[in-house]
Design an enzyme around this catalytic site. Structure first.
Site, PDB file in Angstrom:
ATOM      1  N   HIS A 140       0.807  -1.225   0.000  1.00  0.00           N
ATOM      2  CA  HIS A 140       0.000   0.000   0.000  1.00  0.00           C
ATOM      3  C   HIS A 140       0.846   1.283   0.000  1.00  0.00           C
ATOM      4  CE1 HIS A 140      -3.433  -2.464   0.181  1.00  0.00           C
ATOM      5  NE2 HIS A 140      -3.621  -2.528   1.483  1.00  0.00           N
ATOM      6  N   HIS A 212      -9.852   2.033   0.439  1.00  0.00           N
ATOM      7  CA  HIS A 212      -9.796   0.903   1.370  1.00  0.00           C
ATOM      8  C   HIS A 212     -10.925   0.936   2.406  1.00  0.00           C
ATOM      9  CE1 HIS A 212      -7.790  -2.392   3.414  1.00  0.00           C
ATOM     10  NE2 HIS A 212      -6.797  -2.361   2.549  1.00  0.00           N
ATOM     11  N   GLU A 344     -11.388  -3.700  -3.003  1.00  0.00           N
ATOM     12  CA  GLU A 344     -10.432  -2.700  -3.502  1.00  0.00           C
ATOM     13  C   GLU A 344     -10.267  -2.892  -5.010  1.00  0.00           C
ATOM     14  OE1 GLU A 344      -6.849  -3.212  -0.820  1.00  0.00           O
ATOM     15  OE2 GLU A 344      -8.310  -4.515   0.127  1.00  0.00           O
TER      16      GLU A 344
HETATM   17  C1  GLA Z   1      -5.165  -5.313   1.867  1.00  0.00           C
HETATM   18  C2  GLA Z   1      -4.216  -6.446   1.882  1.00  0.00           C
HETATM   19  C3  GLA Z   1      -4.333  -7.188   3.155  1.00  0.00           C
HETATM   20  C4  GLA Z   1      -4.141  -6.272   4.345  1.00  0.00           C
HETATM   21  C5  GLA Z   1      -5.093  -5.122   4.254  1.00  0.00           C
HETATM   22  C6  GLA Z   1      -4.830  -4.115   5.330  1.00  0.00           C
HETATM   23  O1  GLA Z   1      -6.424  -5.724   1.643  1.00  0.00           O
HETATM   24  O2  GLA Z   1      -4.374  -7.312   0.783  1.00  0.00           O
HETATM   25  O3  GLA Z   1      -3.397  -8.232   3.206  1.00  0.00           O
HETATM   26  O4  GLA Z   1      -2.828  -5.803   4.357  1.00  0.00           O
HETATM   27  O5  GLA Z   1      -5.005  -4.499   3.013  1.00  0.00           O
HETATM   28  O6  GLA Z   1      -4.806  -4.664   6.596  1.00  0.00           O
END
Ligand code: GLA
Length: 379
Positions: A140, A212, A344
């Protein structure tokens, strides 16, 4: 185009009421049918004022957004009895969002959403090293992704859109190029939260922007999302290794636990997926325009959410790392395992290292564009 005309029509209808007498009679927007954007102070971050902007549409739906992280703090929609409820996880105060371990509640994610293997990629003969913040991988956008920076916010004419901009400097978290980003959040007249992302760069760079939000359509009634029924228009997903990096294989969902082509309760097969769902589905796209790619339904409240996107993939994450320990949560709620889920919309994880995945490199002179819509109704 359809969304564009709806927004335009809304803007025309409501701009005429904007400075009329009725504005002074401060009745709640949910009963007056007045389109509005209001502002509320939400603390300070590094000496800068954080503001929470609330968009209200004529139907009474509300979406609140911070200039910190471009974070969506509330989405208030009606259930089948017409009762309002907030359908995303979040906190009551800024300190919640600033706490260590905040798992990206509601925020904008970038420069590259999801993981880049070992935080390395090679572009035009140069190998770049990114901030590694997740089991030796870059997740991220790194240690200080776009979820942890201040965005400039500007209300747009028509009172249904908020524009956020951010200049991500050359070298930030290891990424090449000054990236000029604009994200426009629009609350449409037909109860859609529309997110338009655009960006330009002065050096070739990977880019994968997303949002998110953690949805729980029960609006606080159910402690988990396991009873939600989900549909994803995808025949394949990107297989991952133990640190959630794609292997490059795209297995068929083939009637197994990953198959959501016909709506299915999330709890039905989750036990068969080690650690829970945290995968990227390869969307069966018709073309490059905005398409319906999935839906989420909570039978008890009747709330229904449709997801539209221009992107080739969607990360369905079933809140596998939630463990009830986050503080300052909304009304002190315990966000336990699977308390919320994320959809997402995105390019595939580790795109810059996977030659067979859709291109994620933005070059100078090009414009990155991504539109996604989360549209709410009841049934
Ligand atoms: C995304 C990732 C997960 C986790 C979340 C945040 O969805 O794929 O593995 O890191 O973000 O907690």
């Amino acid at each position: 185009m359809k969304y564009f005309s709806v927004i335009l029509a809304t803007a025309i209808i409501f701009s005429s009421c904007n400075n009329s007498e009725t504005e002074k009679k401060e009745t709640p927007a949910t009963t007056t049918g007045k389109v509005a954007i209001t502002e509320k102070p939400f603390g300070t971050f590094n000496g800068e004022a954080v503001t929470e902007y609330t968009l209200t549409n004529a139907a009474g739906m509300q979406v609140s957004i911070l200039n910190y992280g471009g974070t969506v703090t509330k989405i208030i929609t009606k259930d089948k009895e017409g009762k309002d409820g907030d359908v995303i996880l979040g906190y009551d105060s800024l300190s919640g969002y600033l706490q260590k371990g905040n798992p990206y509640f509601g925020c904008l994610v970038g420069r590259y959403g999801n993981r880049i293997a070992k935080g390395h990629f090679t572009l035009n003969g140069t190998t770049y090293t990114l901030a590694q913040n997740n089991n030796g991988q870059s997740l991220h956008g790194g240690i200080k992704g776009y979820d942890k920076v201040m965005w400039k916010a500007a209300k747009q004419a028509g009172d249904s859109s908020l524009k956020l901009t951010y200049l991500s400097k050359d070298g930030e978290e290891g990424y090449p190029g000054n990236l000029d980003i604009t994200v426009v959040y629009t609350l449409t007249a037909d109860n859609g939260l529309k997110i338009d992302y655009t960006a330009t760069t002065d050096k070739a760079t990977p880019i994968n922007l997303t949002n998110h939000c953690y949805f729980n359509l029960s609006a606080g009634k159910d402690s988990t999302i396991l009873a939600h029924e989900m549909m994803l228009k995808a025949d394949k997903f990107t297989e991952v290794d133990t640190v959630l990096i794609p292997t490059g294989k795209l297995p068929d969902v083939n009637g197994g636990p990953m198959d959501f082509r016909t709506p299915k309760a999330i709890g039905k097969d989750i036990a068969a997926v080690k650690g829970g769902y945290d995968h990227n589905w390869v969307i069966n796209r018709q073309g490059n325009s905005l398409e319906l790619i999935g839906s989420l339904y909570h039978p008890a409240s009747g709330r229904y959410m449709e997801v539209f996107t221009t992107e080739p993939g969607v990360q369905f994450y079933s809140g596998n790392f939630l463990d009830g320990t986050l503080t300052n949560t909304k009304a002190g709620k315990k966000y336990v395992l699977h308390a919320g889920l994320c959809l997402e919309t995105q390019h595939f994880p580790d795109g810059p290292n996977q030659p067979l995945f859709p291109n994620t490199i933005l070059k100078p002179g090009e414009t990155y564009r991504h539109t996604s819509v989360y549209k709410f109704s009841v049934k």
